[in-house]
Design a protein around this motif. Structure first.
Motif, short mmCIF file in Angstrom:
data_model
loop_
_atom_site.label_atom_id
_atom_site.label_comp_id
_atom_site.label_asym_id
_atom_site.label_seq_id
_atom_site.Cartn_x
_atom_site.Cartn_y
_atom_site.Cartn_z
N LEU A 70 9.55 47.14 30.70
CA LEU A 70 10.74 47.70 30.06
C LEU A 70 12.05 47.18 30.63
CD1 LEU A 70 9.51 51.38 29.69
CD2 LEU A 70 9.61 49.60 27.94
N GLY A 71 12.00 46.51 31.76
CA GLY A 71 13.22 45.95 32.33
C GLY A 71 14.14 46.98 32.95
N ILE A 72 13.56 48.06 33.51
CA ILE A 72 14.36 49.06 34.23
C ILE A 72 13.73 49.29 35.60
CG2 ILE A 72 15.28 50.20 32.16
CD1 ILE A 72 13.21 52.31 32.34
N GLN B 8 0.91 33.20 31.77
CA GLN B 8 0.01 33.94 32.65
C GLN B 8 0.67 34.37 33.96
OE1 GLN B 8 -3.62 31.65 32.92
NE2 GLN B 8 -3.99 31.81 30.73
N GLN B 9 1.98 34.61 33.90
CA GLN B 9 2.67 35.15 35.07
C GLN B 9 2.49 36.66 35.13
OE1 GLN B 9 6.58 33.60 34.29
NE2 GLN B 9 6.19 31.72 35.43
N SER B 10 2.02 37.24 34.03
CA SER B 10 1.66 38.65 33.98
C SER B 10 0.32 38.72 33.25
CB SER B 10 2.72 39.45 33.23
OG SER B 10 2.82 39.01 31.88
N SER B 11 -0.26 39.89 33.23
CA SER B 11 -1.53 40.04 32.52
C SER B 11 -1.28 40.01 31.02
CB SER B 11 -2.19 41.36 32.91
OG SER B 11 -1.48 42.45 32.35
N PRO B 12 -2.28 39.64 30.24
CA PRO B 12 -2.11 39.69 28.78
C PRO B 12 -1.74 41.10 28.30
CG PRO B 12 -4.08 38.45 29.31
CD PRO B 12 -3.57 39.04 30.59
N THR B 13 -2.26 42.13 28.95
CA THR B 13 -1.93 43.51 28.58
C THR B 13 -0.44 43.77 28.71
OG1 THR B 13 -4.08 44.20 29.43
CG2 THR B 13 -2.49 45.94 29.00
N ILE C 88 1.44 41.69 26.00
CA ILE C 88 1.29 42.23 24.65
C ILE C 88 2.04 43.55 24.51
CG2 ILE C 88 -0.41 43.19 23.03
CD1 ILE C 88 -2.30 40.92 24.07
N TYR C 89 1.97 44.39 25.55
CA TYR C 89 2.72 45.65 25.51
C TYR C 89 4.20 45.39 25.37
CZ TYR C 89 0.84 50.36 26.02
OH TYR C 89 0.33 51.60 25.78
N ARG C 90 4.69 44.45 26.13
CA ARG C 90 6.13 44.14 26.08
C ARG C 90 6.53 43.67 24.68
NH1 ARG C 90 9.45 41.75 30.90
NH2 ARG C 90 11.46 42.32 30.11
N ILE C 91 5.74 42.79 24.11
CA ILE C 91 6.01 42.30 22.75
C ILE C 91 5.94 43.46 21.75
CG2 ILE C 91 5.11 40.88 20.86
CD1 ILE C 91 4.16 38.92 23.13
N ALA C 92 4.88 44.25 21.85
CA ALA C 92 4.68 45.35 20.91
C ALA C 92 5.82 46.37 21.00
CB ALA C 92 3.34 46.03 21.15
N LEU C 93 6.19 46.75 22.20
CA LEU C 93 7.25 47.75 22.36
C LEU C 93 8.60 47.22 21.92
CD1 LEU C 93 6.18 49.35 25.76
CD2 LEU C 93 6.01 50.37 23.48
N ASN C 94 8.92 46.00 22.30
CA ASN C 94 10.21 45.43 21.88
C ASN C 94 10.27 45.29 20.36
OD1 ASN C 94 11.32 45.23 24.45
ND2 ASN C 94 10.52 43.18 24.79
N THR C 95 9.18 44.85 19.76
CA THR C 95 9.14 44.72 18.30
C THR C 95 9.26 46.08 17.64
OG1 THR C 95 7.73 42.75 18.53
CG2 THR C 95 7.78 43.81 16.37
N ALA C 96 8.55 47.07 18.18
CA ALA C 96 8.59 48.42 17.60
C ALA C 96 9.99 49.03 17.70
CB ALA C 96 7.58 49.33 18.31
N LEU D 213 0.26 56.86 29.54
CA LEU D 213 -1.05 57.24 29.01
C LEU D 213 -2.08 56.13 29.18
CD1 LEU D 213 0.06 59.12 25.78
CD2 LEU D 213 -0.96 60.13 27.84
N ASP D 214 -1.63 54.89 29.21
CA ASP D 214 -2.54 53.77 29.41
C ASP D 214 -2.74 53.43 30.88
OD1 ASP D 214 -3.61 53.16 26.98
OD2 ASP D 214 -2.01 51.79 26.42
N GLY D 215 -2.15 54.20 31.78
CA GLY D 215 -2.41 54.04 33.20
C GLY D 215 -1.66 52.92 33.90
N PHE D 216 -0.55 52.48 33.33
CA PHE D 216 0.25 51.45 33.99
C PHE D 216 0.96 52.04 35.21
CE2 PHE D 216 -0.38 49.39 29.99
CZ PHE D 216 -0.33 48.04 30.27
N SER D 217 1.14 51.22 36.24
CA SER D 217 1.87 51.65 37.43
C SER D 217 3.36 51.65 37.11
CB SER D 217 1.60 50.69 38.59
OG SER D 217 2.20 49.43 38.34
N TYR D 218 4.15 52.33 37.94
CA TYR D 218 5.60 52.34 37.76
C TYR D 218 6.14 50.91 37.82
CZ TYR D 218 6.00 57.45 38.18
OH TYR D 218 5.92 58.80 37.98
N LYS D 219 5.57 50.10 38.71
CA LYS D 219 6.02 48.72 38.85
C LYS D 219 5.76 47.94 37.55
CE LYS D 219 5.57 44.63 41.75
NZ LYS D 219 4.99 44.06 42.95
N GLU D 220 4.58 48.11 36.96
CA GLU D 220 4.27 47.43 35.71
C GLU D 220 5.18 47.91 34.58
OE1 GLU D 220 -0.51 46.54 36.04
OE2 GLU D 220 0.15 48.62 35.87
#
Length: 170
Positions: free
Chosen positions: A140-142, A55-60, A63-71, A128-135
């Motif tokens: 993505l680690g960039i 819980q150092q980040s939001s579940p969103t 999950i996005y990080r897991i989904a994108l890395n897996t994809a 498209l999901d409205g994430f901030s540049y910081k998020e």
């Protein structure tokens, strides 16, 4: 964490973030059977990650990080095997798209997103999901500045393509 707690978290996340997962799957896999395979792979990774979620980040974001890395890993691996596969008729897809009439503009956008490299594809989905540049930078680690540059390039590219005569009436 008990298995019951893990099951409950997984069920909650699946019902809450199903649309997010569908977006990632659709952006990285085109045939429905490939979408099913990728969805299964992402769900497995999400399931295994639940005990390590602190819980150092939001579940969103998690999950996005897991989904994108897996994809990204999945699409790299799949490119090596696509020529050797034949479609299997008659199998019921796990990931069914809504029965409503598809919007040509959305179909065009997914087609264009699918043609981008993995990082740019991920950026489009996050934007498209409205994430901030910081998020986005965290997921993505960039750097945030790199996010801004990439997004501006992608927008210009999509605008240019949308104005071409073969853009299907968009």
């Amino acid at each position: 964490m008990s298995e019951t707690e893990q099951n409950q978290t997984f069920t909650d996340w699946l019902s809450q973030y199903k649309a997010l997962l569908f977006k990632v799957v659709r952006a990285y896999a085109v045939p429905v059977m490939d979408q099913d395979d990728l969805l299964q792979e992402i769900l497995i990774q999400v399931w295994h990650s639940i005990p390590t979620f602190r819980q150092q980040s939001s579940p969103t974001t998690w999950i996005y990080r897991i989904a994108l890395n897996t994809a990204i890993k999945w699409s790299t691996k799949e490119r090596k095997h696509t020529d050797a596969r034949e479609p299997i008729d008659g199998l019921q897809p796990l990931l069914e798209q809504p029965a409503s009439q598809p919007d040509e503009r959305i179909a065009w956008l997914y087609e264009e997103i699918h043609q981008l490299n993995e990082v740019d594809r991920s950026l489009c989905l996050l934007l498209l999901d409205g994430f901030s540049y910081k998020e986005m930078a965290t997921i993505l680690g960039i750097s945030e500045s790199n996010i801004g540059v990439k997004i501006n390039r992608i927008k210009k590219q999509l605008i240019t393509k949308s104005r071409q005569p073969d853009h299907h009436g968009i």
